[in-house]
Design a protein around this motif. Structure first.
Motif, PDB file in Angstrom:
ATOM      1  N   GLN A   6       1.533  11.227  13.426  1.00 32.31           N
ATOM      2  CA  GLN A   6       2.888  10.745  13.680  1.00 32.31           C
ATOM      3  C   GLN A   6       3.441  11.402  14.944  1.00 32.31           C
ATOM      4  O   GLN A   6       2.993  12.488  15.343  1.00 32.31           O
ATOM      5  CB  GLN A   6       3.773  11.040  12.468  1.00 32.31           C
ATOM      6  N   GLU A  36       8.017   2.337   2.097  1.00 32.58           N
ATOM      7  CA  GLU A  36       8.955   1.691   3.014  1.00 32.58           C
ATOM      8  C   GLU A  36       8.258   0.589   3.814  1.00 32.58           C
ATOM      9  O   GLU A  36       8.823  -0.492   4.014  1.00 32.58           O
ATOM     10  CB  GLU A  36       9.544   2.739   3.980  1.00 32.58           C
ATOM     11  N   TYR A  37       7.029   0.848   4.240  1.00 34.36           N
ATOM     12  CA  TYR A  37       6.303  -0.157   5.006  1.00 34.36           C
ATOM     13  C   TYR A  37       5.988  -1.363   4.127  1.00 34.36           C
ATOM     14  O   TYR A  37       6.167  -2.519   4.549  1.00 34.36           O
ATOM     15  CB  TYR A  37       4.999   0.424   5.570  1.00 34.36           C
ATOM     16  N   ARG A  41      -0.354  -1.346  13.910  1.00 33.08           N
ATOM     17  CA  ARG A  41      -0.997  -2.553  13.363  1.00 33.08           C
ATOM     18  C   ARG A  41      -1.114  -3.641  14.424  1.00 33.08           C
ATOM     19  O   ARG A  41      -2.188  -4.247  14.590  1.00 33.08           O
ATOM     20  CB  ARG A  41      -0.202  -3.089  12.166  1.00 33.08           C
ATOM     21  N   GLU A  51      12.960   5.009   9.323  1.00 32.88           N
ATOM     22  CA  GLU A  51      12.745   3.666   9.845  1.00 32.88           C
ATOM     23  C   GLU A  51      11.957   3.676  11.145  1.00 32.88           C
ATOM     24  O   GLU A  51      11.197   2.745  11.432  1.00 32.88           O
ATOM     25  CB  GLU A  51      14.082   2.932  10.039  1.00 32.88           C
ATOM     26  N   VAL A  88      -2.345   0.574   2.907  1.00 37.37           N
ATOM     27  CA  VAL A  88      -1.661   1.754   3.431  1.00 37.37           C
ATOM     28  C   VAL A  88      -1.725   2.847   2.366  1.00 37.37           C
ATOM     29  O   VAL A  88      -1.267   2.660   1.239  1.00 37.37           O
ATOM     30  CB  VAL A  88      -0.201   1.442   3.840  1.00 37.37           C
ATOM     31  N   LEU A 104       6.698   6.709   3.347  1.00 38.84           N
ATOM     32  CA  LEU A 104       6.509   5.769   4.455  1.00 38.84           C
ATOM     33  C   LEU A 104       5.666   4.578   4.024  1.00 38.84           C
ATOM     34  O   LEU A 104       5.915   3.444   4.457  1.00 38.84           O
ATOM     35  CB  LEU A 104       5.869   6.480   5.646  1.00 38.84           C
ATOM     36  N   THR A 163       0.700  -6.087   4.051  1.00 38.94           N
ATOM     37  CA  THR A 163       0.286  -5.007   3.155  1.00 38.94           C
ATOM     38  C   THR A 163      -0.604  -5.547   2.047  1.00 38.94           C
ATOM     39  O   THR A 163      -0.137  -6.260   1.149  1.00 38.94           O
ATOM     40  CB  THR A 163       1.518  -4.318   2.531  1.00 38.94           C
ATOM     41  N   TYR A 204       7.169  -4.978   5.184  1.00 39.28           N
ATOM     42  CA  TYR A 204       6.127  -5.866   5.713  1.00 39.28           C
ATOM     43  C   TYR A 204       5.131  -6.271   4.616  1.00 39.28           C
ATOM     44  O   TYR A 204       3.940  -5.999   4.703  1.00 39.28           O
ATOM     45  CB  TYR A 204       5.369  -5.180   6.857  1.00 39.28           C
ATOM     46  N   LEU A 217       4.227   2.629  12.436  1.00 41.53           N
ATOM     47  CA  LEU A 217       3.086   2.021  11.744  1.00 41.53           C
ATOM     48  C   LEU A 217       2.885   0.578  12.167  1.00 41.53           C
ATOM     49  O   LEU A 217       1.752   0.135  12.433  1.00 41.53           O
ATOM     50  CB  LEU A 217       3.302   2.076  10.226  1.00 41.53           C
ATOM     51  N   GLU A 218       3.959  -0.170  12.233  1.00 44.77           N
ATOM     52  CA  GLU A 218       3.853  -1.583  12.600  1.00 44.77           C
ATOM     53  C   GLU A 218       3.359  -1.727  14.040  1.00 44.77           C
ATOM     54  O   GLU A 218       2.601  -2.659  14.356  1.00 44.77           O
ATOM     55  CB  GLU A 218       5.208  -2.273  12.403  1.00 44.77           C
ATOM     56  N   VAL A 269       8.329   4.101  10.171  1.00 41.62           N
ATOM     57  CA  VAL A 269       7.805   2.832   9.659  1.00 41.62           C
ATOM     58  C   VAL A 269       7.505   1.888  10.822  1.00 41.62           C
ATOM     59  O   VAL A 269       6.454   1.234  10.856  1.00 41.62           O
ATOM     60  CB  VAL A 269       8.808   2.190   8.679  1.00 41.62           C
TER      61      VAL A 269
END
Length: 342
Positions: free
Chosen positions: A95, A145-146, A123, A113, A133, A142, A154, A150, A119-120, A116
């Protein structure tokens, strides 16, 4: 939640431009757990994060990304799970502000946020349509939340060493203190008070807590491969500044920005049949607390690692790998069956 290894040990979605620099590395299994197929530096809000991939995206089973704890931790505790790449691409990353990633150390970046969104960005840059995940400790928050933000991307979410709520975590750790010897428990309480004793008094008591619930004495010694991996891929390691700002000085009291954090309301927004909770038998994330989360996630499963603490991935690597491997294979098979039926 927080994988803070005794402070001395390694423990508004805004637009993001994702750019990566990819390097194919030579094979050198003698110096690493498993040499990466490729490494990337992905641009996210606030800087660039370091990402490694074992395997080829688009080949094999659904990819998996592993989300480390902290806040301020690194990916290295997942290194022993790179063997999962025999069937699917495995993605590890640090991170922002930790490990091999950039360290702008801007508190404006230290928001759930933004992590998160990070992460996107990964991807999208890697071209992954759907992935599993797996989050550990802070990473499990996290992961949830992801998955809630999304769901279309996922395949499943694994919430291991589960932290989802600060109030639940603090209640749990304080209950665990009561299970320690009376003198140790009394010392920890005194150290958490206003007139704390000297570190020479507090540190042994805190160490006793960790030995019971986060790194048990019977854990295997690090392998030469693990030591070599840390030397090569540890980067700047654990970032205590992030940990202190977001959490606080100890596992028993939250004074940072996560002091009121609670993601349990998200549990009704995810498909429970695609959620797995994993905890160690002696985990800081108490089994009874996690069972409450399971009850709020209809269809979810719970796995308990025998003899493991919060550090069960390192303590019981074969059992941990088997749990993750079996879970992802079953989810993939279920998805394949649905697609065939359609």
């Amino acid at each position: 939640m927080i994988s803070k290894p005794l402070l001395a040990a390694a423990l508004a979605l805004l637009p993001i431009t994702a750019q990566a620099q990819t390097a194919t590395l030579p094979t050198d299994p003698a110096t690493d757990w498993s040499v990466a197929t490729s490494e990337h530096r992905v641009a996210v809000e606030g800087g660039k994060v370091w990402v490694r991939v074992n395997g080829t995206i688009g080949k094999g089973a659904t990819p998996v990304i592993m989300i480390h704890g902290g806040p301020g931790g690194t990916h290295v505790n997942f290194g022993g799970l790179l063997s999962l790449a025999d069937t699917r691409p495995v993605i590890l990353y640090d991170q922002l502000d930790s490990g091999m990633s950039d360290r702008p150390e801007n508190p404006a970046n230290w928001l759930p946020e933004r992590f998160v969104a990070e992460l996107e960005a990964i991807r999208k840059e890697l071209g992954v349509e759907r992935w599993h995940v797996i989050g550990h400790s802070w990473g499990s928050a996290l992961a949830l939340e992801y998955a809630a933000a999304y769901p279309e991307h996922t395949a499943s979410a694994v919430l291991s060493g589960t932290f989802l709520s600060t109030s639940h975590w603090i209640t749990g750790t304080n209950l665990l203190i009561r299970e320690l010897p009376d003198d140790v428990a009394a010392t920890i309480r005194a150290c958490e008070g206003r007139n704390s004793p000297e570190p020479a008094v507090c540190e042994p008591a805190t160490a006793a807590f960790y030995a019971a619930y986060n790194g048990r004495p019977d854990r295997p010694a690090p392998s030469p491969e693990a030591i070599a991996y840390r030397a090569r891929y540890g980067g700047k390691g654990f970032n205590e500044t992030v940990y202190l700002a977001m959490w606080g000085p100890t596992e028993f009291r939250a004074s940072g920005s996560l002091a009121t954090y609670d993601a349990t309301a998200l549990l009704h927004r995810v498909d429970g049949s695609r959620i797995l909770y994993v905890v160690g038998q002696y985990d800081e994330a108490r089994i009874d607390t996690v069972q409450d989360f399971v009850a709020l996630t209809p269809g979810a499963e719970l796995a308990v690692v025998p003899g493991g603490s919060h550090a069960f991935i390192a303590e019981r690597p074969e059992v941990s790998e088997a749990i993750y491997r079996d879970w992802m294979a079953r989810i993939d098979q279920r998805s394949d069956s649905r697609e065939s039926a359609e």
